[in-house]
Structures are given as C-alpha cells and as structure tokens.
Design a protein around this motif. Sequence first.
Motif, short mmCIF file in Angstrom:
data_model
loop_
_atom_site.label_atom_id
_atom_site.label_comp_id
_atom_site.label_asym_id
_atom_site.label_seq_id
_atom_site.Cartn_x
_atom_site.Cartn_y
_atom_site.Cartn_z
N LYS A 190 0.70 -1.27 -0.03
CA LYS A 190 -0.18 -0.08 -0.09
C LYS A 190 0.89 1.25 -0.04
O LYS A 190 0.66 2.31 -0.73
N LEU A 191 1.90 1.23 0.73
CA LEU A 191 2.86 2.25 0.60
C LEU A 191 3.49 2.87 -0.40
O LEU A 191 3.53 3.74 -0.95
N ASN A 192 4.02 1.49 -1.15
CA ASN A 192 4.45 1.81 -2.67
C ASN A 192 3.43 2.24 -3.36
O ASN A 192 3.82 3.05 -4.47
N ALA A 193 2.14 1.75 -3.39
CA ALA A 193 1.12 2.29 -4.31
C ALA A 193 0.87 3.67 -4.12
O ALA A 193 0.70 4.51 -4.89
N CYS A 194 0.90 4.18 -2.60
CA CYS A 194 0.69 5.63 -2.35
C CYS A 194 1.95 6.44 -2.77
O CYS A 194 1.58 7.78 -3.13
N LEU A 195 3.09 5.64 -2.77
CA LEU A 195 4.18 6.62 -3.14
C LEU A 195 4.28 6.80 -4.74
O LEU A 195 4.41 7.81 -5.40
N GLU A 196 4.08 5.85 -5.57
CA GLU A 196 3.47 5.85 -6.91
C GLU A 196 2.57 6.78 -7.25
O GLU A 196 2.64 7.60 -8.27
N GLU A 197 1.39 6.74 -6.65
CA GLU A 197 0.26 7.82 -6.95
C GLU A 197 0.65 9.21 -6.47
O GLU A 197 0.42 10.05 -7.48
N LYS A 198 1.60 9.11 -5.53
CA LYS A 198 2.09 10.58 -5.02
C LYS A 198 2.70 11.06 -6.18
O LYS A 198 2.84 12.18 -6.50
N ALA A 199 3.46 10.37 -6.66
CA ALA A 199 4.70 10.55 -7.86
C ALA A 199 3.90 11.13 -8.86
O ALA A 199 4.11 11.91 -9.57
N GLY A 200 2.79 10.37 -9.20
CA GLY A 200 1.92 10.60 -10.28
C GLY A 200 1.32 11.88 -10.18
O GLY A 200 1.27 12.83 -11.12
N LEU A 201 0.79 12.20 -9.11
CA LEU A 201 -0.01 13.37 -8.79
C LEU A 201 0.87 14.49 -8.68
O LEU A 201 0.62 15.65 -9.30
N SER A 202 2.23 14.27 -8.30
CA SER A 202 3.23 15.45 -8.34
C SER A 202 3.57 15.64 -9.70
O SER A 202 3.72 17.09 -9.94
N ALA A 203 3.77 14.70 -10.79
CA ALA A 203 3.98 15.18 -12.00
C ALA A 203 2.85 15.65 -12.68
O ALA A 203 2.99 16.79 -13.32
N ARG A 204 1.53 15.21 -12.36
CA ARG A 204 0.58 16.00 -12.98
C ARG A 204 0.53 17.49 -12.43
O ARG A 204 -0.09 18.47 -13.01
N VAL A 205 1.01 17.76 -11.15
CA VAL A 205 0.86 18.93 -10.58
C VAL A 205 1.81 19.89 -11.28
O VAL A 205 1.37 20.87 -11.70
N GLU A 206 2.98 19.44 -11.70
CA GLU A 206 3.84 20.17 -12.30
C GLU A 206 3.58 20.25 -13.92
O GLU A 206 3.77 21.62 -14.28
N GLY A 207 2.88 19.31 -14.42
CA GLY A 207 2.26 19.37 -15.92
C GLY A 207 1.38 20.69 -15.82
O GLY A 207 1.08 21.28 -16.72
N LEU A 208 0.44 20.74 -14.64
CA LEU A 208 -0.65 21.73 -14.55
C LEU A 208 -0.04 22.97 -14.50
O LEU A 208 -0.68 23.99 -14.95
N LYS A 209 1.05 23.13 -13.67
CA LYS A 209 1.73 24.26 -13.45
C LYS A 209 2.36 25.09 -14.70
O LYS A 209 2.33 25.92 -15.29
N GLU A 210 3.01 23.77 -15.44
CA GLU A 210 3.44 24.26 -16.59
C GLU A 210 2.49 24.73 -17.76
O GLU A 210 2.60 25.80 -18.44
N HIS A 211 1.38 23.97 -17.69
CA HIS A 211 0.19 24.44 -18.63
C HIS A 211 -0.38 25.67 -18.20
O HIS A 211 -0.66 26.56 -18.88
N ASN A 212 -0.67 25.86 -17.09
CA ASN A 212 -1.01 27.28 -16.33
C ASN A 212 0.05 28.31 -16.79
O ASN A 212 -0.53 29.42 -17.33
N GLN A 213 1.41 28.03 -16.72
CA GLN A 213 2.20 29.13 -17.18
C GLN A 213 2.19 29.51 -18.51
O GLN A 213 2.38 30.71 -19.08
N THR A 214 1.86 28.57 -19.23
CA THR A 214 1.93 28.58 -20.69
C THR A 214 0.75 29.40 -21.10
O THR A 214 0.74 30.30 -22.03
N LEU A 215 -0.63 29.11 -20.47
CA LEU A 215 -1.81 29.80 -20.52
C LEU A 215 -1.79 31.42 -20.02
O LEU A 215 -1.99 32.08 -21.11
#
Length: 276
Positions: A43-68
């Motif tokens: 479960k911890l590993n799954a949570c870590l992977e989900e966290k990493a995915g969410l972090s990447a998504r957040v970074e992507g959203l930040k970049e997209h937001n900056q692009t906008l």
Amino acid sequence: MKKVVIALSVLALLTSCVSKKKYTALEAKNKETQDLLNTATVKLNACLEEKAGLSARVEGLKEHNQTLINTSKEMTILTTKGAENIEKALESIKEKDLKISRMQDALTKKDSVTLAVVTSLKSAVGLNDPDIEINVEKGVVFISIADKLLFKSGSYNVTDKAKAVLAKVAKVVNDKPDFECMVEGHTDNVPYIGNNILLDNWDLSVKRSTSIVRVLTNELGVKPEQLIAAGRSSYIPLVDNSSAENRARNRRTRIVVLPKIDQFYDMVEKEMKKQK
C-alpha cells in the motif's frame, strides 16, 4: 531413585511441549505480522507511486498554467496591436475617403469651369454654323473647325474668313489665362504631293496647326505659352474616307481647350486646404 528419574522425565517432557506451542503461536503471530507488513509495504508503494503521479500532474498543470498565462499575455499584446492596426487602418480609410471627397469637389469645380468655357465658346462662336462643332469629351472642351473655313485646298495659309472665327475663339481663351489650347491639324487619307517645303500629310497637318498658332499669337493676342501645335495627319478620322463628303469632314482643325495640369493640381490643393 527410579521414581525420581521418571518424575524428572515427565517434567522435562511437559516443559518441552509448552515451548513448542508457544513457538508455534509466536511463529503464526510473526507470519501474520509479516503479512501485515507486506500489505502495508504494498500500500505504501502504491501510495508513493500515486503521489509521484500526482506530483508530476501538478507540475504539468503548473507548466500548462504558465503557458496559458504567457499565451494570455501574448494574446493581450496581439489584441492590443490588432486594435492599434485596425485603428490605423480606419484612420487610413478616413484619410482616403477625405482625399476622394476633396478630389471629387475639385473635379466638380473643374466640370463647372469646363461648362462655363463651353457656354462662352458657343455664345462667342455661335451655334448655327455646321462647319464648327463645340463639344466636351471626357471633361475636355474642343472646337472642331472644317478646313474649308480655314484653308484653301492643299494650302496652309489661313483665310481671312477663318481669322474672324479664330478671333472669337481667342477672346474666350484670353479670358481663361489658366487654360491651354492644343491646335490639332487633321487631313484626309489622300496622299499629299510634296514640294520643297512639305513632304506628306504629316507635314501638312503640322504646318496648318502652326499657321493657326501664329494667327492666334501674332494677330489675336493669345499668349504663346498657352498654345500647343500638333499634327495628326490622316490617322484620327471622324468617318471613313470612302467618299468626297467624308474626306471633307476628316479635313479639319481641332482646338482642344484644357486646364493646365499644374493649375488643376493647385485647384485640388486649394480644395484640400479648405477641408482642413
């Protein structure tokens, strides 16, 4: 002694049995704990992977937001420039419309002056002579005079009768110092028999034109700078040269009355200044 040994053996056996149960229980407990640990690790590993995915998504959203944001800034700049360009284009259209309006006013004034010239000429020369035509073509006044009123056949000497007609034309021209007159000589297509002075119909048409110019300037007071002498030979006929009557119509002198180009532009400029 034998009883003591038996008693000790039973005691040892009981002790050994109790330890094995405890060991088994502990082993089961340990396995359960290990399973829980493994589950928690998964479960911890799954949570870590989900966290990493969410972090990447957040970074992507930040970049997209900056692009906008950057795009929005660019769009704002483009919109501002577009508005400025549109405003400039509208100003340019307004200026062109104003120039067109001023030019139309000047042309209207020119047409009015042209009409006045036509009226003056018709009044001075008269309308009853079929050998004299006064018309307007494309805003230009012209007087067409049949050669039989001006010259004898094959001659370029102006007749006395012609001078009376030219005197009336000269009076109108002298009243319009801002106008020029082009005197055009026209012949029929019958080849001119040359002599030592004239070679062909070109020479004859030009010589007749210059003869009229000399009468207008030397005898009738027209300023030389207002006059233009031109010969057209037989190349601008009114009708075909298939008959004597038609050839007589084509033998003519045309006096074109037109405003000086610089005077016309002055007229336009004055109209433009009035609009400012």
